[in-house]
Design a protein around this motif. Structure first.
Motif, PDB file in Angstrom:
ATOM      1  N   ARG A 169      10.988   5.999 -15.480  1.00  0.00           N
ATOM      2  CA  ARG A 169      11.486   5.409 -14.237  1.00  0.00           C
ATOM      3  C   ARG A 169      12.502   6.336 -13.563  1.00  0.00           C
ATOM      4  N   LEU A 170      12.384   6.451 -12.250  1.00  0.00           N
ATOM      5  CA  LEU A 170      13.288   7.300 -11.494  1.00  0.00           C
ATOM      6  C   LEU A 170      14.432   6.517 -10.864  1.00  0.00           C
ATOM      7  N   TYR A 171      14.164   5.278 -10.456  1.00  0.00           N
ATOM      8  CA  TYR A 171      15.152   4.524  -9.680  1.00  0.00           C
ATOM      9  C   TYR A 171      15.542   3.182 -10.307  1.00  0.00           C
ATOM     10  N   GLY A 172      14.708   2.649 -11.196  1.00  0.00           N
ATOM     11  CA  GLY A 172      15.056   1.390 -11.834  1.00  0.00           C
ATOM     12  C   GLY A 172      13.880   0.453 -11.972  1.00  0.00           C
ATOM     13  N   PHE A 184       0.848  -1.186   0.000  1.00  0.00           N
ATOM     14  CA  PHE A 184       0.000   0.000   0.000  1.00  0.00           C
ATOM     15  C   PHE A 184       0.886   1.239   0.000  1.00  0.00           C
ATOM     16  N   ARG A 185       1.005   1.846  -1.167  1.00  0.00           N
ATOM     17  CA  ARG A 185       1.919   2.975  -1.345  1.00  0.00           C
ATOM     18  C   ARG A 185       1.584   4.138  -0.410  1.00  0.00           C
ATOM     19  N   HIS A 186       0.288   4.397  -0.224  1.00  0.00           N
ATOM     20  CA  HIS A 186      -0.118   5.535   0.615  1.00  0.00           C
ATOM     21  C   HIS A 186       0.294   5.332   2.067  1.00  0.00           C
ATOM     22  N   GLY A 233       7.011   8.228   5.582  1.00  0.00           N
ATOM     23  CA  GLY A 233       7.549   9.303   4.762  1.00  0.00           C
ATOM     24  C   GLY A 233       8.340   8.791   3.578  1.00  0.00           C
ATOM     25  N   PHE A 234       7.992   7.608   3.088  1.00  0.00           N
ATOM     26  CA  PHE A 234       8.734   6.941   2.017  1.00  0.00           C
ATOM     27  C   PHE A 234       7.833   6.863   0.786  1.00  0.00           C
ATOM     28  N   ASN A 235       8.176   7.622  -0.247  1.00  0.00           N
ATOM     29  CA  ASN A 235       7.381   7.670  -1.468  1.00  0.00           C
ATOM     30  C   ASN A 235       7.911   6.609  -2.430  1.00  0.00           C
ATOM     31  N   TYR A 236       7.250   5.469  -2.413  1.00  0.00           N
ATOM     32  CA  TYR A 236       7.779   4.312  -3.144  1.00  0.00           C
ATOM     33  C   TYR A 236       6.793   3.821  -4.197  1.00  0.00           C
ATOM     34  N   ARG A 271      16.806   2.516  -1.665  1.00  0.00           N
ATOM     35  CA  ARG A 271      16.119   1.597  -2.568  1.00  0.00           C
ATOM     36  C   ARG A 271      17.147   1.124  -3.583  1.00  0.00           C
ATOM     37  N   MET A 272      17.095  -0.147  -3.932  1.00  0.00           N
ATOM     38  CA  MET A 272      18.165  -0.767  -4.710  1.00  0.00           C
ATOM     39  C   MET A 272      17.589  -1.512  -5.914  1.00  0.00           C
ATOM     40  N   ASP A 273      17.929  -1.059  -7.101  1.00  0.00           N
ATOM     41  CA  ASP A 273      17.527  -1.740  -8.327  1.00  0.00           C
ATOM     42  C   ASP A 273      18.592  -2.772  -8.661  1.00  0.00           C
TER      43      ASP A 273
END
Length: 396
Positions: free
Chosen positions: A311-314, A288-290, A297-300, A329-331
């Motif tokens: 894509r911002l992170y992978g 649940f992203r929200h 406080g983690f916008n994932y 966060r690790m791609d």
């Protein structure tokens, strides 16, 4: 009932405790720990993406240090867990089997266009399974009569098997290579398991308890999501009753919009170890992203469903948690042929990391390399060269 007031930190600790991420080996070790985890969460989401080890194994390994992927098949073969589609596909305790029946009924009652050939094929397959035992898709010749139009253009036998699975005529077990085996329920459900159809009230009550047990604190939105395939479900009405009866407690959390709820049996001051966990995108904590944004406080967002240019992170970025804070966060991708875990991008959040946390991150990374059947790790990109340099020294 008067609500319990919690700080945001206290709420995070409760959420992590409910998810089994308050400390390492929260459920112990061995195959029994794997069952206890599934029983606690009520549902472990299954995913076939194999960029790194599949999500259901990843979820288990995050919490059980000595986890073996074969354990899920063993628990399934022993009749202790089963696989089905609730909100998503996943593994559940077999003792919850009766609460899958309303969902199966909903699938069976859903209007669908099925011609006589498909009805005949479904009858033939069901007769074959009842007579000869479980089947796999590979047991059927390619029965496509027209050219495929894409990935989801399933051939008739695949459609028949999946429809009967969703409607409850067949169940799924898995072999050691993760291939599906379709069998009739009487061969997979132990005879002592309750198979009575629950009432709408029972189903709603069960859903509320299961969701709160896994999430710790949540809103009715998450409860309704678990029951989303049941149109006209009684989750909201039953929740109001349970609150009035003291079976569910209202909660208010600093800075977070309510109403929120928790179970009275939930520990409101659980210890948090501060260890580092590399998590699956499909972990119960992340689906649940929200909630991640509100509580942590983690916008994932998992970006495998996002067009590459946006894509911002992978493609398959994994959240990394330290204590009650998401630190990165690790791609990554497991190059299984060359035994290398390829980290395309490790992006650190705007959180200062001390030496102790970096040391714990190094241990978690080493463990993740081994879990994916690799011997080495390679980093390609980061936004914090100082942190990556410290990590590289730990691997030297």
């Amino acid at each position: 009932m008067e609500s319990i007031k919690l700080s945001s930190s206290a709420a995070r600790r409760i959420i992590l405790d409910a998810a089994g991420l308050a400390r390492p080996a929260q459920f112990g070790h061995g195959i029994e720990a794997a069952y206890q985890l599934i029983d606690k969460l009520g549902f472990v989401q299954l995913d076939t993406n194999y960029v790194v080890e599949r999500a259901h194994h990843h979820v288990m390994h995050s919490r059980i240090p000595d986890y073996q992927p074969s354990w899920l098949s063993e628990l399934s073969d022993d009749g202790r867990i089963f696989e089905f589609m609730t909100a998503d596909a996943g593994f559940m305790p077999m003792k919850d089997f009766r609460f899958s029946l309303p969902i199966k009924q909903a699938f069976a009652n859903k209007p669908r266009a099925v011609d006589r050939r498909m009805e005949h094929l479904m009858t033939e397959i069901l007769d074959q399974v009842e007579r000869d035992g479980p089947v796999m898709l590979s047991d059927f010749e390619n029965d496509r009569t027209e050219a495929s139009t894409g990935w989801w253009d399933w051939r008739p036998s695949k459609i028949a098997l999946e429809r009967m699975y969703l409607e409850g005529k067949l169940m799924i077990s898995r072999d050691q290579k993760f291939h599906k085996r379709y069998d009739v329920p009487m061969n997979l459900v132990p005879p002592d398991i309750d198979q009575r159809m629950p009432t709408p009230e029972e189903f709603a009550n069960f859903t509320i308890r299961r969701v709160l047990g896994a999430l710790g604190i949540c809103s009715v939105k998450e409860m309704a999501w678990r029951a989303r395939r049941m149109k006209g479900n009684l989750v909201k009405a039953e929740l109001a009753k349970m609150v009035q009866q003291g079976q569910v407690i209202p909660v208010s959390v600093d800075g977070i919009k309510g109403p929120l709820y928790m179970l009275p049996t939930q520990d409101i001051n659980p210890p948090i170890s501060g260890e580092v966990f590399i998590l699956s995108p499909f972990d119960i904590l992340n689906v649940f992203r929200h909630r991640l944004k509100d509580f942590f406080g983690f916008n994932y967002q998992i970006e495998c469903f996002v067009p590459a240019p946006k894509r911002l992170y992978g493609y398959f970025s994994l959240p990394i948690l330290a204590g009650e804070v998401f630190i990165a966060r690790m791609d990554s991708k497991a190059d299984r042929k060359n035994k290398i875990l390829l980290v395309h991008n490790i992006h650190f959040e705007e959180v200062a990391l001390d030496k102790e946390t970096i040391a714990k991150l190094i241990v978690a990374l080493m463990d993740f390399v081994r879990f994916n059947g690799c011997h080495h790790i390679r980093f390609d990109k980061t936004n914090r060269r100082d942190y990556l340099s410290a990590i590289a020294k730990g691997f030297a």
